[in-house]
Design a protein around this motif. Sequence first.
Motif, PDB file in Angstrom:
ATOM      1  N   TRP A  94       0.830  -1.205   0.000  1.00  0.00           N
ATOM      2  CA  TRP A  94       0.000   0.000   0.000  1.00  0.00           C
ATOM      3  C   TRP A  94       0.864   1.254   0.000  1.00  0.00           C
ATOM      4  O   TRP A  94       1.909   1.300   0.662  1.00  0.00           O
ATOM      5  N   ASP A  95       0.388   2.254  -0.734  1.00  0.00           N
ATOM      6  CA  ASP A  95       0.911   3.616  -0.592  1.00  0.00           C
ATOM      7  C   ASP A  95       0.203   4.257   0.587  1.00  0.00           C
ATOM      8  O   ASP A  95      -1.039   4.221   0.664  1.00  0.00           O
ATOM      9  N   VAL A  96       0.972   4.853   1.497  1.00  0.00           N
ATOM     10  CA  VAL A  96       0.364   5.465   2.686  1.00  0.00           C
ATOM     11  C   VAL A  96       1.050   6.793   2.994  1.00  0.00           C
ATOM     12  O   VAL A  96       2.123   7.105   2.463  1.00  0.00           O
ATOM     13  N   LEU A  97       0.415   7.567   3.859  1.00  0.00           N
ATOM     14  CA  LEU A  97       1.063   8.716   4.493  1.00  0.00           C
ATOM     15  C   LEU A  97       1.255   8.368   5.958  1.00  0.00           C
ATOM     16  O   LEU A  97       0.389   7.734   6.569  1.00  0.00           O
ATOM     17  N   VAL A  98       2.387   8.768   6.525  1.00  0.00           N
ATOM     18  CA  VAL A  98       2.640   8.506   7.950  1.00  0.00           C
ATOM     19  C   VAL A  98       2.895   9.822   8.686  1.00  0.00           C
ATOM     20  O   VAL A  98       3.394  10.791   8.112  1.00  0.00           O
ATOM     21  N   ASP A  99       2.536   9.820   9.964  1.00  0.00           N
ATOM     22  CA  ASP A  99       2.709  11.014  10.791  1.00  0.00           C
ATOM     23  C   ASP A  99       2.948  10.585  12.229  1.00  0.00           C
ATOM     24  O   ASP A  99       2.145   9.821  12.770  1.00  0.00           O
ATOM     25  N   PRO A 100       4.062  11.005  12.870  1.00  0.00           N
ATOM     26  CA  PRO A 100       5.134  11.865  12.347  1.00  0.00           C
ATOM     27  C   PRO A 100       6.070  11.093  11.418  1.00  0.00           C
ATOM     28  O   PRO A 100       6.532  10.001  11.766  1.00  0.00           O
ATOM     29  N   ALA A 101       6.333  11.664  10.248  1.00  0.00           N
ATOM     30  CA  ALA A 101       7.100  10.968   9.218  1.00  0.00           C
ATOM     31  C   ALA A 101       8.577  10.831   9.574  1.00  0.00           C
ATOM     32  O   ALA A 101       9.228   9.863   9.175  1.00  0.00           O
ATOM     33  N   ARG A 102       9.119  11.786  10.336  1.00  0.00           N
ATOM     34  CA  ARG A 102      10.570  11.767  10.607  1.00  0.00           C
ATOM     35  C   ARG A 102      10.981  10.507  11.378  1.00  0.00           C
ATOM     36  O   ARG A 102      12.146  10.117  11.360  1.00  0.00           O
ATOM     37  N   LYS A 103      10.015   9.868  12.043  1.00  0.00           N
ATOM     38  CA  LYS A 103      10.349   8.687  12.850  1.00  0.00           C
ATOM     39  C   LYS A 103      10.296   7.386  12.057  1.00  0.00           C
ATOM     40  O   LYS A 103      10.662   6.332  12.558  1.00  0.00           O
ATOM     41  N   ILE A 104       9.809   7.451  10.815  1.00  0.00           N
ATOM     42  CA  ILE A 104       9.532   6.214  10.078  1.00  0.00           C
ATOM     43  C   ILE A 104      10.487   6.065   8.898  1.00  0.00           C
ATOM     44  O   ILE A 104      10.451   6.840   7.945  1.00  0.00           O
ATOM     45  N   ARG A 105      11.340   5.044   8.986  1.00  0.00           N
ATOM     46  CA  ARG A 105      12.345   4.802   7.946  1.00  0.00           C
ATOM     47  C   ARG A 105      12.168   3.405   7.349  1.00  0.00           C
ATOM     48  O   ARG A 105      11.494   2.554   7.928  1.00  0.00           O
ATOM     49  N   ILE A 106      12.795   3.217   6.195  1.00  0.00           N
ATOM     50  CA  ILE A 106      12.750   1.902   5.546  1.00  0.00           C
ATOM     51  C   ILE A 106      13.284   0.840   6.510  1.00  0.00           C
ATOM     52  O   ILE A 106      14.316   1.026   7.163  1.00  0.00           O
ATOM     53  N   GLY A 107      12.547  -0.262   6.595  1.00  0.00           N
ATOM     54  CA  GLY A 107      12.944  -1.343   7.488  1.00  0.00           C
ATOM     55  C   GLY A 107      12.199  -1.348   8.812  1.00  0.00           C
ATOM     56  O   GLY A 107      12.133  -2.375   9.498  1.00  0.00           O
ATOM     57  N   ASN A 108      11.623  -0.196   9.192  1.00  0.00           N
ATOM     58  CA  ASN A 108      10.844  -0.143  10.447  1.00  0.00           C
ATOM     59  C   ASN A 108       9.593  -1.019  10.341  1.00  0.00           C
ATOM     60  O   ASN A 108       9.032  -1.192   9.255  1.00  0.00           O
ATOM     61  N   LYS A 109       9.162  -1.521  11.490  1.00  0.00           N
ATOM     62  CA  LYS A 109       7.908  -2.278  11.550  1.00  0.00           C
ATOM     63  C   LYS A 109       6.919  -1.555  12.452  1.00  0.00           C
ATOM     64  O   LYS A 109       7.301  -0.963  13.464  1.00  0.00           O
ATOM     65  N   LEU A 110       5.637  -1.627  12.047  1.00  0.00           N
ATOM     66  CA  LEU A 110       4.556  -1.021  12.817  1.00  0.00           C
ATOM     67  C   LEU A 110       3.569  -2.111  13.210  1.00  0.00           C
ATOM     68  O   LEU A 110       3.253  -2.991  12.406  1.00  0.00           O
ATOM     69  N   TYR A 111       3.082  -2.034  14.438  1.00  0.00           N
ATOM     70  CA  TYR A 111       2.146  -3.034  14.957  1.00  0.00           C
ATOM     71  C   TYR A 111       0.790  -2.383  15.214  1.00  0.00           C
ATOM     72  O   TYR A 111       0.712  -1.288  15.779  1.00  0.00           O
ATOM     73  N   PHE A 112      -0.290  -3.072  14.788  1.00  0.00           N
ATOM     74  CA  PHE A 112      -1.628  -2.506  14.876  1.00  0.00           C
ATOM     75  C   PHE A 112      -2.542  -3.384  15.731  1.00  0.00           C
ATOM     76  O   PHE A 112      -2.459  -4.605  15.684  1.00  0.00           O
ATOM     77  N   GLY A 113      -3.442  -2.736  16.471  1.00  0.00           N
ATOM     78  CA  GLY A 113      -4.427  -3.465  17.271  1.00  0.00           C
ATOM     79  C   GLY A 113      -3.843  -3.935  18.589  1.00  0.00           C
ATOM     80  O   GLY A 113      -2.624  -3.954  18.794  1.00  0.00           O
ATOM     81  N   ASP A 114      -4.733  -4.358  19.468  1.00  0.00           N
ATOM     82  CA  ASP A 114      -4.300  -4.790  20.804  1.00  0.00           C
ATOM     83  C   ASP A 114      -3.504  -6.081  20.761  1.00  0.00           C
ATOM     84  O   ASP A 114      -2.651  -6.331  21.614  1.00  0.00           O
ATOM     85  N   ASP A 115      -3.778  -6.922  19.760  1.00  0.00           N
ATOM     86  CA  ASP A 115      -3.128  -8.242  19.733  1.00  0.00           C
ATOM     87  C   ASP A 115      -1.937  -8.301  18.768  1.00  0.00           C
ATOM     88  O   ASP A 115      -1.294  -9.348  18.633  1.00  0.00           O
ATOM     89  N   ASP A 116      -1.648  -7.187  18.086  1.00  0.00           N
ATOM     90  CA  ASP A 116      -0.505  -7.121  17.157  1.00  0.00           C
ATOM     91  C   ASP A 116      -0.548  -8.178  16.055  1.00  0.00           C
ATOM     92  O   ASP A 116       0.484  -8.595  15.526  1.00  0.00           O
ATOM     93  N   THR A 117      -1.768  -8.626  15.689  1.00  0.00           N
ATOM     94  CA  THR A 117      -1.852  -9.648  14.623  1.00  0.00           C
ATOM     95  C   THR A 117      -1.608  -9.029  13.248  1.00  0.00           C
ATOM     96  O   THR A 117      -1.320  -9.747  12.291  1.00  0.00           O
ATOM     97  N   LEU A 118      -1.755  -7.708  13.144  1.00  0.00           N
ATOM     98  CA  LEU A 118      -1.480  -7.011  11.887  1.00  0.00           C
ATOM     99  C   LEU A 118      -0.186  -6.212  12.055  1.00  0.00           C
ATOM    100  O   LEU A 118      -0.066  -5.401  12.966  1.00  0.00           O
ATOM    101  N   GLY A 130       5.170  10.296   2.512  1.00  0.00           N
ATOM    102  CA  GLY A 130       4.695   9.073   1.871  1.00  0.00           C
ATOM    103  C   GLY A 130       5.621   7.889   2.094  1.00  0.00           C
ATOM    104  O   GLY A 130       6.852   8.026   2.084  1.00  0.00           O
ATOM    105  N   ARG A 131       5.032   6.727   2.300  1.00  0.00           N
ATOM    106  CA  ARG A 131       5.790   5.484   2.434  1.00  0.00           C
ATOM    107  C   ARG A 131       5.039   4.375   1.694  1.00  0.00           C
ATOM    108  O   ARG A 131       3.826   4.447   1.495  1.00  0.00           O
ATOM    109  N   THR A 132       5.778   3.319   1.326  1.00  0.00           N
ATOM    110  CA  THR A 132       5.145   2.093   0.849  1.00  0.00           C
ATOM    111  C   THR A 132       5.266   1.063   1.958  1.00  0.00           C
ATOM    112  O   THR A 132       6.367   0.827   2.476  1.00  0.00           O
ATOM    113  N   LEU A 133       4.131   0.477   2.338  1.00  0.00           N
ATOM    114  CA  LEU A 133       4.119  -0.537   3.388  1.00  0.00           C
ATOM    115  C   LEU A 133       3.762  -1.900   2.805  1.00  0.00           C
ATOM    116  O   LEU A 133       2.944  -1.998   1.894  1.00  0.00           O
ATOM    117  N   ARG A 134       4.398  -2.935   3.366  1.00  0.00           N
ATOM    118  CA  ARG A 134       3.958  -4.307   3.102  1.00  0.00           C
ATOM    119  C   ARG A 134       3.302  -4.816   4.376  1.00  0.00           C
ATOM    120  O   ARG A 134       3.938  -4.884   5.431  1.00  0.00           O
TER     121      ARG A 134
END
Length: 349
Positions: A94-118, A130-134
């Motif tokens: 996906w093409d996305v926008l991130v905020d704050p962008a200065r903290k997000i670099r290639i290789g970083n991982k983001l965890y979503f939801g209480d159970d981190d399944t996503l 703008g970033r591309t996320l897998r």
Amino acid sequence: MKLSHFNFKLPDELLAEDPCENRDESRLMVLDRKNQTIEHKQFKDIINYFDEDDVMILNDTKVFPARLFGNKEKTGARIEVFLLRELNEEQRLWDVLVDPARKIRIGNKLYFGDDDTLVAEVIDNTTSRGRTLRFLYDGSYTEFRNKLKILGETPLPKYIKREVKPEDEERYQTIYAKHEGAVAAPTAGLHFSKHLLKRLEIKGVKFADVTLHVGLGTFNPVEVEDLSKHKMDSEEVIIEEKAVNTINTGIKEKRRVCAVGTTSMRAIESSVSSHGTLNEFDGWTNKFIFPPYDFSIANCMITNFHTPKSTLLMMVSAFAGHDFIKRAYEEAVKEEYKFYSYGDAMLII
């Protein structure tokens, strides 16, 4: 025309934070281009300006809950992720926008939801924000999309400072929305209630559905004084045979053919034949409409009140005439019309 021609002072209190209680009871300013007159009505009065076999062109795109909040690995920093468009279904890119962008670099991982399944991995930088996320999710594609819906939030415009309310999910969506893919609502259509649509249908007004999946590019500020140098982001457009036939019949019979919203207008103006009629279309448009411009399809337009220096204001100025729109906006500010997504409406005939 230059960018500075589209600047005006908009008081903060005129930006609508909440919608009108009933969709069709927002205020309506009616601009008659031929007579250069301005009337003040309610939106439901719009029925008085249409007759049997006139055509209304509706953008039936559907907003999806595009705003997610995740946590960065290790630091746990809260990161907003705004989904823009799906690049690859199989790889879940996906093409996305991130905020704050200065903290997000290639290789970083983001965890979503209480159970981190996503989980999402940053694989590319596209623009300053703008970033591309897998996305990584242990489930089918349908289950993955459902997970995005569950975790996502209604993507209200940035100027609305309040928290998202449960009712926004229904209210920030046209009642005729069908095809999911927009990250912002085609806001002129938010004024139509089921009752008003039924009354128009009984009167014999014809409806033609087109699809333009609204992206954030529509709202990107113009930052160049020479408008010809501004580049619009591409947005996906689908115009099918049924709509083409309805619209072209309206043109041929010299009916009122009304584009409901700037997105509908942009869609139809992106697929004009050499005879000045509408063609079927399935693709992308980056069309930018600003004065002077000769419109081919619609001879009438419904739109909201737009913010200064926006591409939307430029299109409306091209349609109604810059001086007329300037006068109308001065009156709108004086009469305290509400602006932007949840604001009041304008009918240009």
